[in-house]
Design a protein around this motif. Sequence first.
Motif, PDB file in Angstrom:
ATOM      1  N   SER A  28      22.203  60.623  16.696  1.00  0.00           N
ATOM      2  CA  SER A  28      22.008  59.175  16.763  1.00  0.00           C
ATOM      3  C   SER A  28      20.995  58.740  15.714  1.00  0.00           C
ATOM      4  O   SER A  28      20.122  59.519  15.301  1.00  0.00           O
ATOM      5  N   ILE A  29      21.130  57.481  15.309  1.00  0.00           N
ATOM      6  CA  ILE A  29      20.277  56.882  14.282  1.00  0.00           C
ATOM      7  C   ILE A  29      19.847  55.515  14.783  1.00  0.00           C
ATOM      8  O   ILE A  29      20.681  54.715  15.213  1.00  0.00           O
ATOM      9  N   ASP A  30      18.555  55.221  14.726  1.00  0.00           N
ATOM     10  CA  ASP A  30      18.041  53.898  15.090  1.00  0.00           C
ATOM     11  C   ASP A  30      17.804  53.070  13.833  1.00  0.00           C
ATOM     12  O   ASP A  30      17.253  53.576  12.839  1.00  0.00           O
ATOM     13  N   ILE A  31      18.195  51.796  13.899  1.00  0.00           N
ATOM     14  CA  ILE A  31      18.024  50.882  12.770  1.00  0.00           C
ATOM     15  C   ILE A  31      17.287  49.640  13.280  1.00  0.00           C
ATOM     16  O   ILE A  31      17.668  49.058  14.297  1.00  0.00           O
ATOM     17  N   LEU A  32      16.210  49.251  12.588  1.00  0.00           N
ATOM     18  CA  LEU A  32      15.414  48.106  13.020  1.00  0.00           C
ATOM     19  C   LEU A  32      14.806  47.401  11.825  1.00  0.00           C
ATOM     20  O   LEU A  32      14.750  47.955  10.722  1.00  0.00           O
ATOM     21  N   SER A  33      14.344  46.178  12.046  1.00  0.00           N
ATOM     22  CA  SER A  33      13.732  45.405  10.960  1.00  0.00           C
ATOM     23  C   SER A  33      12.914  44.259  11.552  1.00  0.00           C
ATOM     24  O   SER A  33      12.906  44.028  12.763  1.00  0.00           O
ATOM     25  N   ASP A  34      12.228  43.555  10.665  1.00  0.00           N
ATOM     26  CA  ASP A  34      11.575  42.282  10.981  1.00  0.00           C
ATOM     27  C   ASP A  34      10.572  42.371  12.127  1.00  0.00           C
ATOM     28  O   ASP A  34      10.558  41.544  13.029  1.00  0.00           O
TER      29      ASP A  34
END
Length: 272
Positions: A28-34
């Motif tokens: 699994s890969i987590d993607i986040l921003s801002d």
Amino acid sequence: MTASVPSPSAGPLPQPVPELHAPSRWTSIDILSDLHLQAGLPGTTAAWARHLTTTTAQAVILLGDVFEVWVGDDAAEPGSFEAHCEAILREASRTRSLYFMAGNRDFLVGPGFLARCGVQALPDPTVLVAFGRRWLLSHGDALCLDDVDYQAFRRQVREPAWQQSFLAQPLEQRRELAARMRAASEQRKREHGLEGYGDLDKAATLDWLRATDAEALIHGHTHRPADHTLPEGRRRHVLSDWDFDTPGQPPRGEVLRLDAQGLQRVTVPAAR
């Protein structure tokens, strides 16, 4: 990373477009921003630190505006908020792969800081090849073409000559200039609200997806989390911003988690 796809018929797609290939061991890969991290947001910073060190994902991809402002890697001096964030990233990088793509607030994060943290830089955009699919990753601001003034500003501050001139100024002077720019941005938000900011250009978004043979774009920047259906069976997934500090408002924090089953939105809890 590998590169190189054909140029689109339209749209500001940089060339070449790199590819990040997920190792087979990643589940699994987590993607986040801002997150817009700053010293005055201890709740958001703590939630981010907790997630980085406890997530079950083998990789975390930060798609820009992680920091509210970044005036140079030398700002991470002992005892500073930036040094605190450096320590958080360095600790997390010991147990998982971390990647960073610059946003419109933290485009001056440099290779020195990332190297000290054990974080790998990603150009904007980058194609993530994972679980048999192609996902186009971007902060998103380059596709907000209706905001002509911002696009002119973006081109200016991404020029090496402008950055060299800015970084040559004393640190305190850079901090003061950044504070004035943030104040102007906040004033614009008060006057126009979120709807006063442009969204991604649909035609250019499709051009990027076609040119990179990606089925979906994952981006931040707009603070309008949603999942959009596009023509040709393509999609656009917008990341949430984070806020665990505003009094009277419920905590807000979310990651997009990618695995073999697809993409899901995962709510991030407040740190305890």
